[in-house]
Write a protein that holds these residues in place. Structure first.
Motif, mmCIF file in Angstrom:
data_model
loop_
_atom_site.group_PDB
_atom_site.id
_atom_site.type_symbol
_atom_site.label_atom_id
_atom_site.label_comp_id
_atom_site.label_asym_id
_atom_site.label_seq_id
_atom_site.Cartn_x
_atom_site.Cartn_y
_atom_site.Cartn_z
ATOM 1 N N GLN A 284 0.829 -1.205 0.000
ATOM 2 C CA GLN A 284 0.000 0.000 0.000
ATOM 3 C C GLN A 284 0.863 1.254 0.000
ATOM 4 O OE1 GLN A 284 -2.458 -0.698 3.464
ATOM 5 N NE2 GLN A 284 -4.154 -1.501 2.236
ATOM 6 N N SER A 285 1.991 1.207 0.705
ATOM 7 C CA SER A 285 2.906 2.342 0.722
ATOM 8 C C SER A 285 3.558 2.540 -0.643
ATOM 9 C CB SER A 285 3.976 2.115 1.795
ATOM 10 O OG SER A 285 4.944 3.138 1.766
ATOM 11 N N ARG B 161 -3.784 2.877 -5.644
ATOM 12 C CA ARG B 161 -3.911 1.996 -6.814
ATOM 13 C C ARG B 161 -3.801 0.532 -6.437
ATOM 14 N NH1 ARG B 161 0.089 1.993 -10.573
ATOM 15 N NH2 ARG B 161 1.589 2.713 -9.025
ATOM 16 N N HIS B 162 -3.214 0.229 -5.283
ATOM 17 C CA HIS B 162 -2.901 -1.162 -4.976
ATOM 18 C C HIS B 162 -4.135 -2.043 -4.933
ATOM 19 C CE1 HIS B 162 -2.311 -4.545 -2.081
ATOM 20 N NE2 HIS B 162 -1.357 -4.790 -2.954
ATOM 21 N N ARG B 163 -5.234 -1.560 -4.331
ATOM 22 C CA ARG B 163 -6.414 -2.415 -4.217
ATOM 23 C C ARG B 163 -6.965 -2.786 -5.598
ATOM 24 N NH1 ARG B 163 -7.969 2.679 -2.417
ATOM 25 N NH2 ARG B 163 -9.733 3.674 -3.494
ATOM 26 N N PHE C 56 -12.267 -2.202 -0.112
ATOM 27 C CA PHE C 56 -12.987 -1.098 -0.735
ATOM 28 C C PHE C 56 -14.051 -0.547 0.214
ATOM 29 C CE2 PHE C 56 -11.212 -3.484 -4.220
ATOM 30 C CZ PHE C 56 -10.842 -2.519 -5.148
ATOM 31 N N ASP C 57 -14.202 0.779 0.189
ATOM 32 C CA ASP C 57 -15.293 1.404 0.938
ATOM 33 C C ASP C 57 -16.631 1.016 0.317
ATOM 34 O OD1 ASP C 57 -13.500 2.680 2.616
ATOM 35 O OD2 ASP C 57 -13.367 4.466 1.322
ATOM 36 N N THR C 58 -17.695 1.179 1.101
ATOM 37 C CA THR C 58 -19.032 0.836 0.603
ATOM 38 C C THR C 58 -19.356 1.576 -0.681
ATOM 39 O OG1 THR C 58 -19.771 0.449 2.876
ATOM 40 C CG2 THR C 58 -21.476 0.749 1.207
ATOM 41 N N ARG D 54 3.933 -9.407 -7.565
ATOM 42 C CA ARG D 54 4.050 -7.948 -7.521
ATOM 43 C C ARG D 54 2.978 -7.308 -6.631
ATOM 44 N NH1 ARG D 54 6.953 -5.523 -11.673
ATOM 45 N NH2 ARG D 54 5.549 -3.724 -11.642
ATOM 46 N N TYR D 55 1.762 -7.858 -6.657
ATOM 47 C CA TYR D 55 0.644 -7.144 -6.048
ATOM 48 C C TYR D 55 -0.093 -7.894 -4.945
ATOM 49 C CZ TYR D 55 1.372 -4.513 -10.364
ATOM 50 O OH TYR D 55 1.937 -3.802 -11.388
#
Length: 490
Positions: A11-12, A17-19, A138-140, A194-195
């Motif tokens: 995340q850092s 973009r990571h999610r 993810f947020d709602t 990578r992710y």
């Protein structure tokens, strides 16, 4: 400093973009899992002829995969906690690719079944992971968009798959279908390093607390599933005493499983299925819908290609071409409906989808040997629009208000029950088809189609329509309410 490859470090490095990058990675792996579960249906008639096996035995290519996939889903929460996202995910991709290669090279039907079981084990573990990521990362407000994007991507591959698969069967035979998963697995493996984080759900380190797998619960679930499917097969063969014994054993395994899970919770262990989930009405009703819907979905996925080839006499490539528009419409429907799945009532979206699916099955009765091909395309499109309303809505709607700690268990449980219904649905469709064919004085080994054969297929399609109508009763009781014991403020 965060450990390299951990959720915090990724995340850092990639920021917000990571999610999305993580979701794209698991989407490709899910494509491989879904392709492996559906594309072999196009090759079953060709495989049956090569190995000189009957329809009842050939359907184990699908149901064997489904049994393995169903049971392995229950292990996903434990695997993620024990090994973390990355090791669990890459292990599944390696197993899926290896089984695809082995199945494509097999010259013995038993080895083909072993490869299919291995594919099912890998695919089952992967299936609940995307829902866990969407609900936790993810947020709602973003879940609808994430659900839409993921659903459209996952459906595009199996939408195109039958068309390509039909051509492959006609050109190279059924073995080529096994190899289709390999490029997807290879791409997903590269991206996962990578992710995909090495940590477990919640960002904690893997093997945190050294959780042990609930072997007793897994054994009871496996034995119960096998007894259920074999009991149905014995019932069809007329071996009523053996069938009754197996079905009673299924019931005993169910009772034993519930008692075992309660005992695991009482001793502060990690149960395979947290029964507290069922105290939440939207989730409980969602699992009922998932089970019944699984019977119709996977039963029809098995039945329709067989119907088009052996009922109407179409080639495998024709079947793929006819199903392609429906697959593309399904992807488009999911893209649209998915965006509204987090803002519109789940029970309305799911009920409407089930109604369209039931109607598409019922209208199959108007098809005969002289029906224009465009009518078949329209009926397939109608059913896929129905699926497009159900697929992106059911899981998210049933689990949205669960405590975040219960989301992995919820995703595993609802997918398990959907696949259990699917495994039973594939077996039921194969068994009922054989039964109705015998009643009409026909068999699928005959080289010519007949009205009697179509009548047998029609009766099975009517059953699927009735199953969808039954699921609507449970779907209407899904509400976005919050349970005080399980819900938490976002």
């Amino acid at each position: 400093m965060s450990e390299r490859g951990s959720l915090a470090e990724l995340q850092s490095r990639y920021g917000t973009r990571h999610r999305w990058l993580l979701l794209a990675t698991v989407m490709i792996g899910s494509m491989a899992a879904i392709i492996s579960s559906t594309i072999m249906n196009v090759g079953i008639p060709d495989m049956s002829r090569q190995f000189a096996i009957g329809q009842e035995q050939a359907q184990w290519v699908s149901s064997g995969f489904m049994v393995a996939m169903t049971v392995s889903m229950l292990t996903t929460p434990w695997l993620l906690v024990r090994f973390g996202y990355r090791r669990t995910y890459t292990g599944c991709m390696l197993l899926l690719a290896s089984a695809g290669i082995a199945g494509g090279l097999s010259t013995d039907y038993n080895l083909v079944l072993v490869a299919r079981v291995a594919e099912g084990l890998a695919a089952g573990v992967v299936q609940p992971i995307p829902a866990i990521i969407i609900l936790r990362a993810f947020d709602t407000s973003e879940q609808g968009r994430a659900n839409s994007w993921f659903g459209m991507g996952v459906v595009l591959a199996p939408a195109i798959g039958p068309s390509i698969g039909g051509l492959l069967v006609d050109m190279f035979g059924w073995r080529s279908l096994f190899f289709m998963v390999v490029p997807f697995c290879a791409a997903s493996l590269w991206l996962s390093y990578r992710y995909v984080p090495t940590t477990a759900p919640g960002g904690v380190s893997a093997n945190h607390g050294k959780p042990t797998l609930d072997i007793g619960g897994l054994a009871l679930a496996t034995v119960g599933t096998l007894c259920l499917l074999n009991g149905l097969v014995m019932l069809h063969r007329g071996q009523y005493s053996l069938s009754m014994g197996l079905l009673l054993a299924t019931l005993a395994c169910l009772v034993g499983f519930i008692a075992w899970q309660r005992w695991q919770i009482a001793r502060d262990g990690l149960p395979l299925m947290n029964l507290a989930l069922f105290a939440h009405r939207p989730f409980a009703m969602g699992t009922v819908v998932a089970f019944i819907y699984g019977i119709a979905l996977f039963g029809s996925t098995y039945l329709i290609p067989v119907y088009l080839q052996l009922g109407l006499g179409l080639s495998a490539s024709h079947v793929g071409t006819l199903l392609l528009p429906a697959g593309l419409v399904l992807a488009l429907t999911i893209a649209i409906v998915g965006r509204y799945s987090s803002t519109h009532p789940t029970h309305l979206l799911v009920s409407f989808g089930l109604a369209l699916l039931a109607l598409s099955f019922a209208l199959m009765l108007i098809v005969n040997l002289h029906t224009a091909l465009w009518i078949l395309v329209v009926l397939a499109v109608l059913g896929r629009i129905g699926l497009g309303f159900v697929l992106p809505s059911l899981n998210i709607g049933a689990m949205r208000s669960l405590n975040t700690q219960l989301i992995p268990q919820g995703a595993s449980t609802i997918n398990f029950l959907r696949m259990l219904g699917g495994a039973a649905g594939v077996s039921l469709c194969g068994i009922l088809l054989e039964w109705r064919l015998a009643a009409h004085g026909d068999t699928l080994t005959n080289t010519t189609t007949s009205l009697a054969r179509l009548a047998a297929f029609d009766e099975v399609f009517l059953l699927l329509a009735a199953v969808c109508a039954l699921a609507m009763l449970a779907a209407w009781k899904i509400r976005d309410v919050r349970h005080p014991a399980l819900a938490e403020s976002k």
